[in-house]
Design an enzyme around this catalytic site. Structure first.
Site, PDB file in Angstrom:
ATOM      1  N   TYR A  21      20.483   6.099 -23.137  1.00  0.00           N
ATOM      2  CA  TYR A  21      19.568   7.250 -23.076  1.00  0.00           C
ATOM      3  C   TYR A  21      20.262   8.506 -22.573  1.00  0.00           C
ATOM      4  CZ  TYR A  21      15.469   4.240 -23.757  1.00  0.00           C
ATOM      5  OH  TYR A  21      14.521   3.390 -24.254  1.00  0.00           O
ATOM      6  N   LYS A  80       8.128 -12.880   4.324  1.00  0.00           N
ATOM      7  CA  LYS A  80       7.392 -11.781   3.668  1.00  0.00           C
ATOM      8  C   LYS A  80       8.101 -11.375   2.378  1.00  0.00           C
ATOM      9  CE  LYS A  80       9.843  -8.458   6.608  1.00  0.00           C
ATOM     10  NZ  LYS A  80       9.769  -7.682   7.877  1.00  0.00           N
TER      11      LYS A  80
HETATM   12  C1  LIG Z   1      10.927  -8.174   8.738  1.00  0.00           C
HETATM   13  C2  LIG Z   1      10.826  -8.391  10.172  1.00  0.00           C
HETATM   14  C3  LIG Z   1      11.679  -9.301  10.837  1.00  0.00           C
HETATM   15  C4  LIG Z   1      12.864  -9.973  10.163  1.00  0.00           C
HETATM   16  O1  LIG Z   1      14.000  -9.156  10.286  1.00  0.00           O
HETATM   17  P1  LIG Z   1      15.441  -9.625   9.710  1.00  0.00           P
HETATM   18  O2  LIG Z   1      16.323  -8.480  10.033  1.00  0.00           O
HETATM   19  O3  LIG Z   1      15.255  -9.804   8.251  1.00  0.00           O
HETATM   20  O4  LIG Z   1      15.788 -10.881  10.396  1.00  0.00           O
HETATM   21  C5  LIG Z   1      11.430  -9.582  12.165  1.00  0.00           C
HETATM   22  N1  LIG Z   1      10.421  -8.965  12.826  1.00  0.00           N
HETATM   23  C6  LIG Z   1       9.613  -8.054  12.229  1.00  0.00           C
HETATM   24  C7  LIG Z   1       8.540  -7.399  13.026  1.00  0.00           C
HETATM   25  C8  LIG Z   1       9.792  -7.724  10.898  1.00  0.00           C
HETATM   26  O5  LIG Z   1       9.007  -6.816  10.321  1.00  0.00           O
END
Ligand SMILES: *Cc1c(COP(=O)(O)O)cnc(C)c1O
Length: 367
Positions: free
Chosen positions: A262, A36
């Site tokens: 800035y 993702k």
């Molecule tokens: C993002 C996510 C993961 C991955 O978690 P990591 O800590 O990056 O390994 C796993 N399960 C769900 C439901 C997630 O949203």
């Protein structure tokens, strides 16, 4: 010489991390790679293509459009969509993505779309809440969920999942064990209610590290693939895959009493040499890194960020560094990692990595 700001992705580090995860889980346990948010800010398509070649079992994305991007790039491996939105269910079906359904509203909405499209046993994933209190059916809703599942041939339960709330936190070990037990209960009872078996999965990366007894049939790894295990002391020899590099655009020599940037947030109390770099908050280096909180490395030497972070630039103090315009600058790499960098901005590697703007060029290497 980098010539511009780049995010360098080391595919051999990715392979290393994949192999570590593969050897830390049971031979029969499937490995799902979470890709993702552009594979945690790197590049979802290139990462997924590479992991598919390595033989990953499953992918997960958060939203349907992220899955569509992977399918359009030719990814054939099953893709679980963790947080699908009902408006895009048609798109999900069209691209053979698999929804995580977590409420009666999402379950019924998906069945309606599945029936309209006359699907036959379309794979769906059911998420139960075991303590995170974010998404998921409650344990007591199991019977009603099973009844709906059993009366609809348009869908089929491919897996049942839950998510740990504090898998990286030793102080919350009791709570995690409680979640694990609850998940065992739910999956056992649900299996007897629906009359067939399905994949069970609970662990994210730090769950894999800390709870080998809870790997079940599949584990979901995001951050570990990208090189971090969230532990105080390293447990697995993960290697960070991403390095963020830029160059020096210009160097100014300023006198005592002169300001930088800035709002004149920095005022020098002695003569200084200041370098301007082409990376700013629009690139994912937030304002919290300004005014000395964050630092970069030039010729191996540390240079603090001076004054406020601008949209497209930061200024760093190079008074003590023998550098010149055009020289390479490292924000994070294998030595000073994204986790180290993030700490200086009171955040975590996840936020820093996923915030690296898409306008930064990604370069792939294999060391
Ligand atoms: C993002 C996510 C993961 C991955 O978690 P990591 O800590 O990056 O390994 C796993 N399960 C769900 C439901 C997630 O949203």
């Amino acid at each position: 010489m980098v010539g511009e700001t780049i995010l360098e992705i080391d595919l051999s580090a990715l392979k290393n991390n994949f192999n570590i995860l593969r050897t830390k889980i049971n031979e029969n346990t499937m490995l799902l790679a979470v890709v993702k948010a552009f594979a945690y800010g790197s590049d979802a398509v290139r990462i997924a293509q590479y992991l598919e070649k390595l033989g990953v079992d499953y992918f997960a994305v958060a939203y349907i459009r992220e899955g569509v991007l992977l399918r359009k790039a030719g990814i054939k491996t099953p893709i679980l969509v963790l947080h699908p939105q009902a408006v895009n269910f048609d798109l999900l079906l069209k691209f053979q993505l698999e929804p995580s359904l977590y409420s009666f509203k999402t379950l019924n909405a998906f069945i309606a779309v599945a029936n309209t499209n006359s699907t036959d046993r379309f794979p769906v994933h059911l998420k139960f809440n075991t303590g995170l209190n974010r998404l998921g059916f409650s344990q007591h809703q199991m019977e009603d969920v099973a009844e709906i599942i059993n009366s609809n041939n348009s869908i089929h339960v491919a897996s049942v999942l839950s998510h740990l709330a504090a898998s990286e936190d030793e102080k919350e070990r009791e709570f995690s064990l409680h979640q694990i037990n609850r998940f065992k209960d739910i999956t056992e009872k649900f299996e007897s209610l629906c009359g067939y078996s399905f994949i069970r999965h609970l662990c994210n990366t730090s769950g894999v590290v800390n709870f080998p007894e809870a790997h079940f049939d599949m584990v979901r790894c995001g951050i570990g693939m990208y090189g971090f295990d969230n532990m105080e002391k390293t447990v697995f020899e993960f290697r960070p895959i991403a390095s963020l590099k830029t160059i020096i655009s210009q160097i100014h020599n300023i006198d005592s009493g002169q300001s930088v940037g800035y709002n004149r947030a920095f005022i020098s109390d002695c003569p200084k040499k200041i370098a301007t770099l082409p990376i700013g908050h629009a690139d994912g280096i937030g304002r919290q890194y300004g005014n000395g909180a964050g630092a970069v490395y030039i010729l191996g030497q540390k240079a603090s960020i001076v004054g406020n972070v601008c949209m497209d630039m930061i200024m760093v103090d190079v008074t003590e560094i023998e550098c010149k315009e055009g020289d390479e600058v490292v924000l994070f790499d294998k030595n000073t990692t994204a986790e180290d960098f993030a700490k200086n901005g009171n955040t975590i590697s996840y936020e820093l990595l996923t915030g690296i703007s898409q306008r930064i060029k990604r370069i792939f290497i294999s060391e």
